[in-house]
Design a protein around this motif. Structure first.
Motif, mmCIF file in Angstrom:
data_model
loop_
_atom_site.group_PDB
_atom_site.id
_atom_site.type_symbol
_atom_site.label_atom_id
_atom_site.label_comp_id
_atom_site.label_asym_id
_atom_site.label_seq_id
_atom_site.Cartn_x
_atom_site.Cartn_y
_atom_site.Cartn_z
ATOM 1 N N SER A 149 0.833 -1.203 0.000
ATOM 2 C CA SER A 149 0.000 0.000 0.000
ATOM 3 C C SER A 149 0.867 1.252 0.000
ATOM 4 O O SER A 149 2.062 1.206 0.323
ATOM 5 N N LEU A 150 0.250 2.375 -0.350
ATOM 6 C CA LEU A 150 0.944 3.662 -0.284
ATOM 7 C C LEU A 150 1.379 3.937 1.153
ATOM 8 O O LEU A 150 2.481 4.446 1.394
ATOM 9 N N LYS A 151 0.545 3.570 2.112
ATOM 10 C CA LYS A 151 0.881 3.788 3.517
ATOM 11 C C LYS A 151 2.147 3.030 3.918
ATOM 12 O O LYS A 151 3.048 3.595 4.542
ATOM 13 N N SER A 152 2.221 1.748 3.551
ATOM 14 C CA SER A 152 3.379 0.952 3.987
ATOM 15 C C SER A 152 4.667 1.424 3.318
ATOM 16 O O SER A 152 5.726 1.496 3.957
ATOM 17 N N VAL A 153 4.609 1.771 2.023
ATOM 18 C CA VAL A 153 5.838 2.236 1.371
ATOM 19 C C VAL A 153 6.254 3.593 1.924
ATOM 20 O O VAL A 153 7.450 3.876 2.079
ATOM 21 N N SER A 154 5.287 4.437 2.266
ATOM 22 C CA SER A 154 5.608 5.754 2.828
ATOM 23 C C SER A 154 6.305 5.620 4.174
ATOM 24 O O SER A 154 7.273 6.334 4.468
ATOM 25 N N VAL A 155 5.828 4.680 4.991
ATOM 26 C CA VAL A 155 6.438 4.453 6.306
ATOM 27 C C VAL A 155 7.883 4.001 6.160
ATOM 28 O O VAL A 155 8.791 4.524 6.818
ATOM 29 N N ILE A 156 8.133 3.014 5.286
ATOM 30 C CA ILE A 156 9.487 2.477 5.170
ATOM 31 C C ILE A 156 10.437 3.486 4.535
ATOM 32 O O ILE A 156 11.601 3.617 4.945
ATOM 33 N N LEU A 157 9.958 4.239 3.551
ATOM 34 C CA LEU A 157 10.814 5.249 2.926
ATOM 35 C C LEU A 157 11.203 6.337 3.927
ATOM 36 O O LEU A 157 12.358 6.767 3.983
ATOM 37 N N LYS A 158 10.243 6.757 4.722
ATOM 38 C CA LYS A 158 10.513 7.794 5.716
ATOM 39 C C LYS A 158 11.484 7.284 6.786
ATOM 40 O O LYS A 158 12.415 7.987 7.189
ATOM 41 N N LEU A 159 11.280 6.041 7.236
ATOM 42 C CA LEU A 159 12.153 5.446 8.250
ATOM 43 C C LEU A 159 13.595 5.349 7.773
ATOM 44 O O LEU A 159 14.531 5.750 8.469
ATOM 45 N N TRP A 160 13.775 4.800 6.583
ATOM 46 C CA TRP A 160 15.135 4.611 6.070
ATOM 47 C C TRP A 160 15.811 5.952 5.780
ATOM 48 O O TRP A 160 17.005 6.110 6.009
ATOM 49 N N ASP A 161 15.043 6.905 5.306
ATOM 50 C CA ASP A 161 15.583 8.236 5.034
ATOM 51 C C ASP A 161 16.033 8.903 6.329
ATOM 52 O O ASP A 161 17.141 9.443 6.425
ATOM 53 N N ARG A 162 15.191 8.830 7.345
ATOM 54 C CA ARG A 162 15.470 9.519 8.612
ATOM 55 C C ARG A 162 16.603 8.858 9.393
ATOM 56 O O ARG A 162 17.501 9.541 9.903
ATOM 57 N N HIS A 163 16.573 7.524 9.490
ATOM 58 C CA HIS A 163 17.528 6.832 10.369
ATOM 59 C C HIS A 163 18.816 6.399 9.684
ATOM 60 O O HIS A 163 19.853 6.278 10.327
ATOM 61 N N TYR A 164 18.755 6.166 8.364
ATOM 62 C CA TYR A 164 19.937 5.623 7.687
ATOM 63 C C TYR A 164 20.378 6.461 6.494
ATOM 64 O O TYR A 164 21.371 6.135 5.852
ATOM 65 N N GLN A 165 19.656 7.548 6.218
ATOM 66 C CA GLN A 165 19.977 8.407 5.079
ATOM 67 C C GLN A 165 20.158 7.577 3.804
ATOM 68 O O GLN A 165 21.131 7.725 3.055
ATOM 69 N N THR A 166 19.213 6.687 3.565
ATOM 70 C CA THR A 166 19.261 5.849 2.381
ATOM 71 C C THR A 166 17.848 5.528 1.900
ATOM 72 O O THR A 166 16.861 5.830 2.590
ATOM 73 N N VAL A 167 17.779 4.917 0.731
ATOM 74 C CA VAL A 167 16.515 4.474 0.142
ATOM 75 C C VAL A 167 16.695 3.048 -0.358
ATOM 76 O O VAL A 167 17.826 2.568 -0.487
#
Length: 273
Positions: A137-155
């Protein structure tokens, strides 16, 4: 029509096709190696991967961890220049150890679903393994993209979108499965792709989006790639009855004998339909 190769970072698959991971013992080195040798992406499922190995009954997890490296090596013998990856469920006990074992053994790609793989970038740090979350879902991909961006500076290096017709542990309720129309989910895929592109542009990277679930024919591939704009497809069931599949012949025959009315939705071990 000729399809463009699938590029995952600096890896290139001749065909934009990922063979989906199937446990227990359905997609091991035999199937994954064969697909990779032909120019697709071969995926080994780590779900109870060592069930045929000595010592499994006494110490299943350690046996599974050892089997990951063994199966990757065997697949490499079949496809020395092919792309070999692993499907590792977040719901797996000692998930982190499975990911590290696959990365250490030289897996080119880890696809991870059945939960949000929030810590996946950290677990493969120092290895050349590419990483791909499974989203629905859009919700699940948004959560993971935001998490990885914020905590690991990656995609992600790749995103796999599993629709309601995919097998395995999906993020859909039974009610949703009965009411969600193909057209409505097509629109969801377009929204997911747009969100992935947004983050890819932010990092100056192309993140391929792969569509999975119900991909069975050439027409299905054309729909996903030409109409939905996907970069490739993931198929699993289509490979079960092949000679190269690691499943026993009796299992393959059960698929061949199956009729449409034999297909039912069940609850998986983690409670998902």
């Amino acid at each position: 029509m000729k399809r463009k190769p699938l590029k995952i970072g600096d890896l290139t698959a001749k065909f934009p096709l990922i063979q989906g991971g199937m446990g227990v013992g359905i997609s091991l080195s035999g199937l994954a190696g064969a697909v990779a040798a032909e120019g697709g992406v071969g995926i080994i499922s780590t779900a109870q991967i060592g069930f045929r190995e000595p010592g499994f009954d006494e110490n299943p997890i350690e046996t599974n961890l050892a089997a990951i490296g063994k199966e990757i090596r065997k697949a490499r013998e079949i496809a020395p220049k092919g792309i070999i990856g692993c499907n590792i469920m977040v719901a797996t006990r000692r998930y982190e150890d499975y990911v590290r074992a696959a990365a250490k053994a030289g897996a080119d790609l880890i696809i991870s679903g059945a939960g949000l793989p929030a810590k996946l970038p950290e677990l493969v740090r120092g290895f050349g393994t590419r990483i791909a979350p499974v989203v629905s879902s859009l919700k699940s991909v948004s959560v993971i993209l935001k998490l990885w961006d914020r905590h690991y500076q990656t995609v992600p290096d790749l995103v796999v979108v599993e629709g309601p017709e995919a097998g395995g542990h999906l993020g859909f309720s039974e009610e949703t499965l009965e009411t969600l129309t193909p057209a409505a989910y097509d629109e969801e895929i377009r929204k997911i792709s747009a969100r992935v592109k947004e983050y890819g542009d932010r990092y100056g990277r192309k993140i391929p989006v792969i569509v999975a679930g119900g991909v069975y024919s050439r027409q299905d591939v054309a729909h996903c790639m030409d109409e939905l704009g996907a970069d490739g497809v993931q198929a699993a069931t289509r490979f079960v009855t092949t000679e190269e599949c690691d499943a026993p012949e009796s299992y393959k025959q059960a698929y061949k004998d199956e009729k449409k009315e034999d297909i039912v939705i069940i609850k998986s071990p983690v409670g998902m339909p």
